[in-house]
Design an enzyme around this catalytic site. Structure first.
Site, PDB file in Angstrom:
ATOM      1  N   ASP A 293      -1.996  58.748  14.108  1.00 48.13           N
ATOM      2  CA  ASP A 293      -0.667  59.061  13.589  1.00 48.13           C
ATOM      3  C   ASP A 293      -0.828  59.815  12.273  1.00 48.13           C
ATOM      4  O   ASP A 293      -1.863  59.692  11.603  1.00 48.13           O
ATOM      5  CB  ASP A 293       0.139  57.779  13.371  1.00 48.13           C
ATOM      6  CG  ASP A 293       1.624  58.025  13.245  1.00 48.13           C
ATOM      7  OD1 ASP A 293       2.347  57.834  14.246  1.00 48.13           O
ATOM      8  OD2 ASP A 293       2.078  58.430  12.149  1.00 48.13           O
TER       9      ASP A 293
ATOM     10  N   GLY B  61       0.508  59.100  18.183  1.00 47.78           N
ATOM     11  CA  GLY B  61       1.806  58.564  17.796  1.00 47.78           C
ATOM     12  C   GLY B  61       1.771  57.048  17.776  1.00 47.78           C
ATOM     13  O   GLY B  61       1.643  56.417  18.822  1.00 47.78           O
ATOM     14  N   ALA B  62       1.861  56.464  16.581  1.00 53.16           N
ATOM     15  CA  ALA B  62       1.770  55.008  16.437  1.00 53.16           C
ATOM     16  C   ALA B  62       3.134  54.361  16.263  1.00 53.16           C
ATOM     17  O   ALA B  62       3.253  53.298  15.653  1.00 53.16           O
ATOM     18  CB  ALA B  62       0.865  54.655  15.253  1.00 53.16           C
TER      19      ALA B  62
ATOM     20  N   HIS C 254      13.739  64.221  33.645  1.00 48.71           N
ATOM     21  CA  HIS C 254      14.008  62.953  32.956  1.00 48.71           C
ATOM     22  C   HIS C 254      15.184  63.187  32.017  1.00 48.71           C
ATOM     23  O   HIS C 254      15.037  63.401  30.823  1.00 48.71           O
ATOM     24  CB  HIS C 254      12.768  62.524  32.177  1.00 48.71           C
ATOM     25  CG  HIS C 254      12.926  61.212  31.466  1.00 48.71           C
ATOM     26  ND1 HIS C 254      13.336  60.061  32.087  1.00 48.71           N
ATOM     27  CD2 HIS C 254      12.714  60.875  30.168  1.00 48.71           C
ATOM     28  CE1 HIS C 254      13.369  59.065  31.212  1.00 48.71           C
ATOM     29  NE2 HIS C 254      13.004  59.546  30.039  1.00 48.71           N
TER      30      HIS C 254
ATOM     31  N   GLY D  12       4.025  54.335  21.414  1.00 51.43           N
ATOM     32  CA  GLY D  12       2.576  54.500  21.332  1.00 51.43           C
ATOM     33  C   GLY D  12       1.849  53.202  21.046  1.00 51.43           C
ATOM     34  O   GLY D  12       0.849  52.877  21.699  1.00 51.43           O
TER      35      GLY D  12
ATOM     36  N   ASN E 238      10.699  68.885  18.661  1.00 53.02           N
ATOM     37  CA  ASN E 238       9.562  68.213  19.287  1.00 53.02           C
ATOM     38  C   ASN E 238       8.585  69.192  19.915  1.00 53.02           C
ATOM     39  O   ASN E 238       7.385  68.918  19.978  1.00 53.02           O
ATOM     40  CB  ASN E 238      10.047  67.200  20.325  1.00 53.02           C
ATOM     41  CG  ASN E 238      10.393  65.858  19.692  1.00 53.02           C
ATOM     42  OD1 ASN E 238      10.157  65.649  18.506  1.00 53.02           O
ATOM     43  ND2 ASN E 238      10.953  64.959  20.464  1.00 53.02           N
TER      44      ASN E 238
ATOM     45  N   VAL F 152       4.702  61.676  27.027  1.00 50.95           N
ATOM     46  CA  VAL F 152       5.848  60.774  26.968  1.00 50.95           C
ATOM     47  C   VAL F 152       6.953  61.349  26.083  1.00 50.95           C
ATOM     48  O   VAL F 152       8.130  61.071  26.278  1.00 50.95           O
ATOM     49  CB  VAL F 152       5.431  59.382  26.448  1.00 50.95           C
ATOM     50  CG1 VAL F 152       6.633  58.459  26.307  1.00 50.95           C
ATOM     51  CG2 VAL F 152       4.417  58.749  27.392  1.00 50.95           C
ATOM     52  N   SER F 153       6.590  62.171  25.117  1.00 48.44           N
ATOM     53  CA  SER F 153       7.557  62.710  24.156  1.00 48.44           C
ATOM     54  C   SER F 153       8.685  63.448  24.872  1.00 48.44           C
ATOM     55  O   SER F 153       8.453  64.189  25.825  1.00 48.44           O
ATOM     56  CB  SER F 153       6.853  63.654  23.180  1.00 48.44           C
ATOM     57  OG  SER F 153       5.743  63.025  22.573  1.00 48.44           O
TER      58      SER F 153
ATOM     59  N   ASN G 114       6.821  52.992  18.180  1.00 50.70           N
ATOM     60  CA  ASN G 114       7.035  51.865  19.090  1.00 50.70           C
ATOM     61  C   ASN G 114       6.419  52.071  20.465  1.00 50.70           C
ATOM     62  O   ASN G 114       5.766  51.178  21.004  1.00 50.70           O
ATOM     63  CB  ASN G 114       8.534  51.589  19.226  1.00 50.70           C
ATOM     64  CG  ASN G 114       9.129  50.956  17.982  1.00 50.70           C
ATOM     65  OD1 ASN G 114       8.431  50.282  17.229  1.00 50.70           O
ATOM     66  ND2 ASN G 114      10.408  51.174  17.755  1.00 50.70           N
TER      67      ASN G 114
END
Length: 310
Positions: free
Chosen positions: A32, A7-8, A174, A12, A94, A117-118, A10
């Site tokens: 990505d 994932g490129a 989270h 990543g 997701n 992180v996703s 923000n």
């Protein structure tokens, strides 16, 4: 050491640059699906090394083959949260993305450590664990580190003190059901309850719970990325340098805190093997109940994904 960032966007890209600058990896691969984006960002990062004085090789690619033999895989791919959208709204979309990403990276790396992180991060960590077949110690979610950072920030701002003097923990999922543990919050060893009245502390706890959406509401068309990237890199550096850091991370619980087979944020020891220990701290009855409610929400959402694995 080789670290691949999936994932490129923000988060990543920011994390990839921080990893390169800290020089605890020999190679950072940014992957990505959008052609040209990871290549361009990676080249830009690599060229900054002459100014920032790092020699880490940074490569951009659209091919998962370039992730081969990664030691750590950071997954940031997925849709960003928009105003009015909860983390749970992102669930099904997701989850399908994370299932595919995890399947692809596991074709080329046999025993990596996956850092998720996703969002919703607790549930996406579950998906990655289930798809990868890796031991639970090697699939870790980032949530508590970020939530704790926000909590510390709000405390420091209120007291007009350095964030470096604050010790705190935010446990649970989270999301809206996260559990900032006031009893374990202190400033240079002084309990927070001796420095602030309870109504002010309650306000800081509530702001922490809404920390992500506060930024989403400002940005309108995006979500936080500087603090999430910094929090993620703190975890990855602890693993890469075998620092044995105690950080709140999402892990699969096996009876700790009375919770079984659910991914939940708790204090863990991070080292070269991933999660090397889960620390079980004493919680008050209300805190333990809040942690259980948080785990129940994660478990309920995970059950909604069964069709994904059919």
């Amino acid at each position: 050491m080789k670290i691949t960032v999936i994932g490129a966007g923000n988060v990543g890209a920011t994390a990839a640059l921080k990893i390169a600058e800290k020089q605890f990896a020999n190679e950072v691969v940014l992957i990505d699906v959008v052609e040209g984006i990871p290549q361009g960002k990676a080249l830009d990062m690599y060229e900054s090394g002459a100014v920032s004085l790092f020699d880490t090789r940074v490569i951009g690619s659209n091919d998962y083959k370039d992730s081969a033999d990664s030691d750590i895989i950071l997954i940031t791919a997925g849709l960003a949260r928009k105003p009015g959208m909860t983390r749970e709204d992102l669930l099904m979309k997701n989850a399908a993305i994370i299932k595919e990403v995890t399947s692809q990276v596991m074709k080329y790396s046999t025993n990596p450590i996956i850092v998720m992180v996703s969002n919703p991060v607790d549930i996406m960590t579950y998906v990655a664990h289930r798809v990868s077949g890796l031991p639970k110690e090697r699939v870790i979610g980032m949530g508590g580190v970020l939530d704790t950072a926000r909590y510390k920030n709000f405390i420091a701002e209120t007291l007009n003190i350095s964030m470096q003097d604050i010790s705190a923990l935010v446990l649970g999922g989270h999301g809206d059901a996260m559990v900032p543990v006031v009893n374990y919050t202190n400033v240079a060893g002084i309990p927070l309850t001796e420095l602030l009245p309870l109504d002010i502390i309650d306000g800081l706890v509530e702001r922490t719970r809404n920390g992500g959406i506060e930024i989403v509401n400002y940005l309108k068309s995006g979500s936080a990325y500087y603090a999430p990237a910094a929090s993620t890199v703190e975890m990855i550096e602890a693993i890469a340098r075998d620092r044995k850091r105690i950080l709140p991370c999402t892990t699969l619980l096996d009876g700790q805190y009375g919770i079984n087979s659910v991914f939940c944020g708790v204090p863990v020891k991070l080292g070269k093997n991933g999660i090397e220990q889960v620390l079980e701290i004493n919680l008050s009855a209300p805190e333990r109940s809040a942690l259980q409610r948080s785990a129940d929400i994660v478990e309920k959402n995970c059950k909604m994904l069964e069709s994904l694995f059919a």
